[in-house]
Design a protein around this motif. Structure first.
Motif, short mmCIF file in Angstrom:
data_model
loop_
_atom_site.label_atom_id
_atom_site.label_comp_id
_atom_site.label_asym_id
_atom_site.label_seq_id
_atom_site.Cartn_x
_atom_site.Cartn_y
_atom_site.Cartn_z
N VAL A 50 -3.02 160.40 35.67
CA VAL A 50 -3.74 159.32 34.98
C VAL A 50 -2.82 158.71 33.93
CG1 VAL A 50 -6.00 160.34 35.41
CG2 VAL A 50 -4.75 160.97 33.34
N SER A 51 -3.19 157.53 33.43
CA SER A 51 -2.26 156.77 32.60
C SER A 51 -2.79 156.53 31.19
CB SER A 51 -1.95 155.42 33.25
OG SER A 51 -3.13 154.64 33.36
N GLU A 52 -1.93 155.97 30.34
CA GLU A 52 -2.28 155.66 28.96
C GLU A 52 -2.09 154.17 28.68
OE1 GLU A 52 -0.67 156.39 24.38
OE2 GLU A 52 -0.25 157.91 25.90
N HIS A 53 -3.17 153.50 28.31
CA HIS A 53 -3.11 152.10 27.89
C HIS A 53 -4.07 151.91 26.72
CE1 HIS A 53 -0.82 150.71 31.45
NE2 HIS A 53 -1.50 151.65 32.07
N HIS A 54 -3.67 151.10 25.74
CA HIS A 54 -4.49 150.89 24.56
C HIS A 54 -4.83 149.42 24.41
CE1 HIS A 54 -3.85 155.01 23.17
NE2 HIS A 54 -2.57 154.85 23.51
N VAL A 56 -6.44 147.34 26.26
CA VAL A 56 -6.26 146.52 27.46
C VAL A 56 -7.61 146.40 28.18
CG1 VAL A 56 -5.03 146.25 29.65
CG2 VAL A 56 -3.87 147.28 27.68
N PRO A 57 -8.21 145.21 28.25
CA PRO A 57 -9.53 145.07 28.89
C PRO A 57 -9.57 145.55 30.34
CG PRO A 57 -8.93 143.06 27.71
CD PRO A 57 -7.71 143.93 27.73
N GLY A 58 -8.43 145.47 31.01
CA GLY A 58 -8.42 145.82 32.42
C GLY A 58 -8.19 147.29 32.72
N VAL A 59 -8.02 148.13 31.69
CA VAL A 59 -7.74 149.55 31.91
C VAL A 59 -8.63 150.39 30.99
CG1 VAL A 59 -5.98 151.35 31.96
CG2 VAL A 59 -5.35 149.00 32.50
N ALA A 60 -9.37 151.33 31.57
CA ALA A 60 -10.26 152.19 30.77
C ALA A 60 -9.56 153.45 30.29
CB ALA A 60 -11.50 152.56 31.59
N GLY A 61 -8.44 153.81 30.90
CA GLY A 61 -7.77 155.07 30.59
C GLY A 61 -6.92 154.98 29.34
N SER A 62 -7.49 155.27 28.18
CA SER A 62 -6.75 155.20 26.92
C SER A 62 -6.38 156.57 26.38
CB SER A 62 -7.58 154.45 25.88
OG SER A 62 -8.85 155.08 25.70
N ALA A 63 -6.97 157.63 26.93
CA ALA A 63 -6.74 158.99 26.43
C ALA A 63 -6.40 159.90 27.62
CB ALA A 63 -7.97 159.50 25.70
N PRO A 64 -5.15 159.88 28.08
CA PRO A 64 -4.81 160.55 29.34
C PRO A 64 -5.02 162.05 29.35
CG PRO A 64 -2.83 159.79 28.21
CD PRO A 64 -3.99 159.17 27.50
N THR A 65 -4.78 162.74 28.23
CA THR A 65 -4.98 164.19 28.27
C THR A 65 -6.46 164.53 28.35
OG1 THR A 65 -4.81 164.27 25.84
CG2 THR A 65 -2.82 164.76 27.10
N VAL A 66 -7.31 163.71 27.74
CA VAL A 66 -8.76 163.93 27.85
C VAL A 66 -9.20 163.70 29.30
CG1 VAL A 66 -11.04 163.16 27.09
CG2 VAL A 66 -9.15 163.27 25.45
N LEU A 67 -8.73 162.61 29.89
CA LEU A 67 -9.11 162.30 31.27
C LEU A 67 -8.53 163.33 32.24
CD1 LEU A 67 -10.55 160.47 33.23
CD2 LEU A 67 -8.58 158.92 33.18
N ALA A 68 -7.31 163.80 31.97
CA ALA A 68 -6.72 164.83 32.82
C ALA A 68 -7.57 166.10 32.80
CB ALA A 68 -5.29 165.14 32.37
N ALA A 69 -8.15 166.41 31.65
CA ALA A 69 -9.01 167.60 31.57
C ALA A 69 -10.23 167.42 32.46
CB ALA A 69 -9.44 167.83 30.12
N ALA A 70 -10.82 166.22 32.46
CA ALA A 70 -11.97 165.96 33.31
C ALA A 70 -11.60 166.05 34.79
CB ALA A 70 -12.56 164.58 32.99
N VAL A 71 -10.43 165.52 35.14
CA VAL A 71 -9.96 165.59 36.53
C VAL A 71 -9.70 167.02 36.95
CG1 VAL A 71 -8.03 164.99 38.04
CG2 VAL A 71 -9.04 163.24 36.56
N PHE A 120 0.89 147.27 24.26
CA PHE A 120 0.96 146.13 25.16
C PHE A 120 1.28 144.84 24.42
CE2 PHE A 120 -1.43 142.92 27.80
CZ PHE A 120 -0.60 142.97 28.90
N THR A 121 0.83 144.74 23.15
CA THR A 121 1.06 143.55 22.33
C THR A 121 1.43 143.98 20.91
OG1 THR A 121 -1.24 143.40 21.57
CG2 THR A 121 -0.69 142.28 23.66
N ASP A 122 1.89 143.01 20.12
CA ASP A 122 2.22 143.31 18.72
C ASP A 122 1.00 143.83 17.97
OD1 ASP A 122 4.86 142.59 19.03
OD2 ASP A 122 4.55 140.51 18.34
N GLY A 123 -0.17 143.25 18.23
CA GLY A 123 -1.38 143.67 17.56
C GLY A 123 -1.74 145.11 17.87
N ILE A 124 -1.61 145.51 19.11
CA ILE A 124 -1.90 146.88 19.51
C ILE A 124 -0.90 147.83 18.88
CG2 ILE A 124 -2.00 148.47 21.46
CD1 ILE A 124 -3.04 146.09 23.15
#
Length: 344
Positions: A50-54, A56-71, A120-124
């Motif tokens: 799973v991946s890490e993106h912050h 980003v409207p098009g990606v829900a995976g912002s916490a990869p280690t948490v999601l990896a635990a669920a997987v 992804f952007t300067d703001g993020i």
């Protein structure tokens, strides 16, 4: 069709970015990822990342280690990991602790994929408390992170990363260019993409192998090539799967926002500017996509040219059932051994 012997020399794995879709909420995207992991395990794929993106409207995976635990909790045999944790966004001690917890809960199944991107952007990046230049410190952060597993790094005497210390969580470096050189110097496996820039990919792989220094983590170079792979009954059906992601990429390049995936029919009905159309059409080209025969030929060439030890399939599309069908066709093409009820 007959299994390709060249594809059969490389492991096959899956990375799911938890892409959001028009009309569906982020929670649904995360649940879809967990369901896809179960299917990938049943089909015989080697890893599921799973991946890490912050922000980003098009990606829900912002916490990869948490999601990896669920997987990992929802599966039993497949290796589970991150593709990747963006190390410049985090303190190495915290990353070590998180993977130490994962490995302690799911021993022998966790991978630690690490990248060097910073937002992804300067703001993020500002919201994360970092700047683009922080990626330049990736090599040092990587050394510190690995040090927490083998013992306290010299710069932090008396501090220990529990429960990570003493555990063996395989590290991978997600990289192109300079990142590939970092992986070589550190003696770590390399994950590199995408498949569309074949000449650049092969040059980076060659440089990685030439510069590789054996380490306590890996005795020899290990190359994972990553990219979009689509197998369908017809060329038209394969192209349909590519359409939503191609448009999202084109939109992000022209509007600065990476949006949720649209249905292919919605994309076809859009009025695009000349630049949008050019980027969109470019986004449809160069992937490993088509019928089983076409994909067998192209993927065999990728594996043969790169000497890849593994292929990481990173396909995203609006129609999740069609994505699963593609993974099923690819598994059959590569001769993967499905998980039986006795294995579960």
């Amino acid at each position: 069709m007959k299994v390709s012997t060249v594809i059969g020399t490389a492991r096959l794995s899956v990375l799911d970015r938890s892409r959001t879709r028009e009309g569906a909420d982020p929670a649904g995207a995360l649940r879809d990822t967990v369901r896809l992991a179960r299917e990938a395990e049943a089909l015989g794929y080697h890893r599921f990342w799973v991946s890490e993106h912050h922000g980003v409207p098009g990606v829900a995976g912002s916490a990869p280690t948490v999601l990896a635990a669920a997987v990992a909790a929802a599966t039993s045999r497949i290796r589970v990991g991150t593709g990747g944790v963006m190390l410049p966004n985090h303190r190495p001690l915290v990353v070590a602790e998180q993977f130490g917890v994962l490995e302690s809960l799911f021993p022998g199944r966790i991978d630690m994929g690490l990248g060097r991107s910073v937002g992804f952007t300067d703001g993020i990046r500002r919201a994360l408390g970092h700047e683009k230049k922080d990626a330049d410190g990736f090599a040092g952060q990587l050394d510190e992170l690995l040090g927490w597993f083998t013992g306290a790094p010299e710069e932090h005497p008396g501090v220990h990363a529990y429960p990570a210390e003493g555990l063996r969580v395989p590290p991978f470096v997600l990289a192109t260019g300079e990142g590939a050189a970092v992986a070589a110097r550190a003696g770590l496996p390399l994950v590199i993409g995408d498949l569309r820039g074949r000449d650049r990919l092969l040059a980076a792989v060659d440089a990685y192998r030439e510069g590789f220094r054996p380490s306590a983590w890996a005795e020899r170079p290990y190359v994972v090539v990553a990219g979009t792979v689509v197998v369908a009954g017809t060329e038209a059906a394969a192209r349909r799967l590519l359409v939503p992601e191609a448009w999202s990429m084109a939109h992000s390049r022209t509007h600065g926002v990476f949006p949720p995936l649209l249905p292919p029919e919605r994309v076809a009905a859009l009025t695009m500017t000349a630049r949008e159309r050019d980027l969109y059409e470019s986004g449809l080209r160069g992937h490993v996509a088509g019928t089983a025969e076409q994909v067998a030929h192209e993927l065999s060439a990728v594996v043969a040219e790169s000497g890849a030890d593994e292929v990481l399939v990173t396909t995203s599309t609006y129609e999740r059932d069609a994505l699963l069908d593609s993974l099923r066709r690819l598994a059959a093409l590569a001769g993967l051994t499905p998980l039986t009820s006795a294995d579960a």
